[in-house]
Motif scaffolding. Sequence first.
Motif, short mmCIF file in Angstrom:
data_model
loop_
_atom_site.label_atom_id
_atom_site.label_comp_id
_atom_site.label_asym_id
_atom_site.label_seq_id
_atom_site.Cartn_x
_atom_site.Cartn_y
_atom_site.Cartn_z
N THR A 181 0.84 -1.19 0.00
CA THR A 181 0.00 0.00 0.00
C THR A 181 0.88 1.24 0.00
O THR A 181 1.74 1.38 0.84
N PRO A 182 0.68 2.18 -0.94
CA PRO A 182 1.52 3.37 -1.02
C PRO A 182 1.33 4.26 0.18
O PRO A 182 0.23 4.42 0.68
N GLN A 183 2.42 4.86 0.66
CA GLN A 183 2.34 5.76 1.81
C GLN A 183 2.08 7.20 1.38
O GLN A 183 1.59 7.99 2.16
N ASN A 184 2.43 7.55 0.15
CA ASN A 184 2.24 8.92 -0.31
C ASN A 184 1.37 8.91 -1.56
O ASN A 184 1.83 8.55 -2.64
N GLN A 185 0.11 9.30 -1.39
CA GLN A 185 -0.83 9.29 -2.48
C GLN A 185 -1.29 10.72 -2.73
O GLN A 185 -1.95 11.31 -1.89
N ARG A 186 -0.97 11.27 -3.87
CA ARG A 186 -1.43 12.61 -4.23
C ARG A 186 -2.21 12.52 -5.53
O ARG A 186 -1.89 11.75 -6.41
N ASP A 187 -3.27 13.35 -5.61
CA ASP A 187 -4.05 13.38 -6.84
C ASP A 187 -3.82 14.71 -7.55
O ASP A 187 -2.94 15.49 -7.17
N ASP A 188 -4.63 14.97 -8.58
CA ASP A 188 -4.42 16.16 -9.40
C ASP A 188 -4.58 17.46 -8.61
O ASP A 188 -4.04 18.50 -9.01
N SER A 189 -5.34 17.43 -7.51
CA SER A 189 -5.55 18.65 -6.73
C SER A 189 -4.36 18.96 -5.84
O SER A 189 -4.30 20.03 -5.24
N GLY A 190 -3.43 18.02 -5.72
CA GLY A 190 -2.29 18.22 -4.85
C GLY A 190 -2.53 17.79 -3.42
O GLY A 190 -1.66 17.93 -2.57
N ASP A 191 -3.72 17.25 -3.12
CA ASP A 191 -4.03 16.81 -1.77
C ASP A 191 -3.29 15.51 -1.45
O ASP A 191 -3.22 14.60 -2.27
N ASP A 192 -2.76 15.45 -0.26
CA ASP A 192 -2.10 14.24 0.21
C ASP A 192 -3.18 13.32 0.80
O ASP A 192 -3.77 13.62 1.83
N LEU A 193 -3.43 12.20 0.14
CA LEU A 193 -4.46 11.26 0.57
C LEU A 193 -3.83 9.97 1.11
O LEU A 193 -4.39 8.89 0.99
N SER A 194 -2.68 10.10 1.73
CA SER A 194 -1.93 8.94 2.21
C SER A 194 -2.70 8.17 3.29
O SER A 194 -3.46 8.75 4.06
N SER A 195 -2.45 6.87 3.32
CA SER A 195 -3.06 5.99 4.32
C SER A 195 -2.12 4.83 4.63
O SER A 195 -1.51 4.26 3.73
N GLU A 196 -2.02 4.52 5.90
CA GLU A 196 -1.23 3.35 6.30
C GLU A 196 -2.02 2.06 6.11
O GLU A 196 -1.45 0.97 6.15
N ARG A 197 -3.34 2.18 5.96
CA ARG A 197 -4.19 0.99 5.91
C ARG A 197 -4.92 0.82 4.58
O ARG A 197 -5.92 0.11 4.51
N GLY A 198 -4.45 1.51 3.55
CA GLY A 198 -5.06 1.32 2.24
C GLY A 198 -6.42 1.96 2.09
O GLY A 198 -7.22 1.55 1.23
#
Length: 343
Positions: A181-198
């Motif tokens: 599961t990725p720790q650093n998830q960013r979308d087009d808006s630039g928001d950090d949507l990271s999760s340790e639990r997917g």
Amino acid sequence: MTTSQDYEVFLCHNSKEKQQVERIRAQLKQQGILAWLDKYDFEPFRPWQDQLEEIIPQIKAVAVFIGSSGVGPWANIEMREFLVEFASRQLRMGLVILPDCPQELINSVPRFIKSFHWVDFRQQEPDPMEQLIWGITGHKPVPTLKVIPQSQSDDLSSEPNKEVPTTQELRNPEVIKTQNTPQNQRDDSGDDLSSERGVNYTKLRNLLKAGQWKEADLETVTFMLKAAGREIESWLDIESIKNFPCTDLRTIDQLWVKYSSGRFGFSVQKRVWESVGKDYEKFGDRVGWRKGMPWKKEWLYYNELTFSTKAPQGHLPVWGFRGVKKNEDLWPDLFSRVQTCKL
């Protein structure tokens, strides 16, 4: 003060199933639905028969629970009284099957009550809690997102052998490690949507961006349960808050802070908490969860809150525990976790 007109649903049940029904009552309360249950709602020093006679004509809906112990003698009497009410007015009424109920006991329920489409907690789909809320209110809830790791949600068709993890799997750290599961998830808006639990926080971000504050608050509860691996229990305890994943807590907080322009969020609430000397009632006053005269203030019910940016600073999110006295200790533990996670 709560009156008989305030209750949306009467929970008719066998006393042997009370623990299960209490958990469902708590979940309904998180959704702003006030449910009548004898243990909590009989007024002391008054005959219970008189109180039932008062509540029955006022109640808007009735959920008749059946589990491994059957309906029960007193529940059977209550059910028949409500059937009389059903014949005289528009009363929403239905059977709710608890997880441990065998089919043969369902067959013993009066034919009339079985004629309604029932809610079955033995099944996972459709979501029984959403079905119950729909039955009580007459309004279909917005479906919640399933737990799908970001790495799998991008293109499910390209890897057909991968399976979405169950709640039990998400609780097992060894399973989590194998999902990449990725720790650093960013979308087009630039928001950090990271999760340790997917957990995929896109829906929460979209609701906050659209200013749909109540819907975002309800989703916050859902996502916190997913991140804590507490979906089955449907509530957070002190231990799960003390160990809540920092990455997820930071993601939820930053989304609330950003889209409310710094008005809402756990880190905002923590500052208010500290400014009032970590006093629970003063905190409730400051964030607008208690109202009334100085000598007689009462905690607001969920549907009495202000779901707009006109609300006091720190008013949201409430994540289902606002004003509930038995959960008073949960807020200090949450703010302690906010401190530990350096939000």
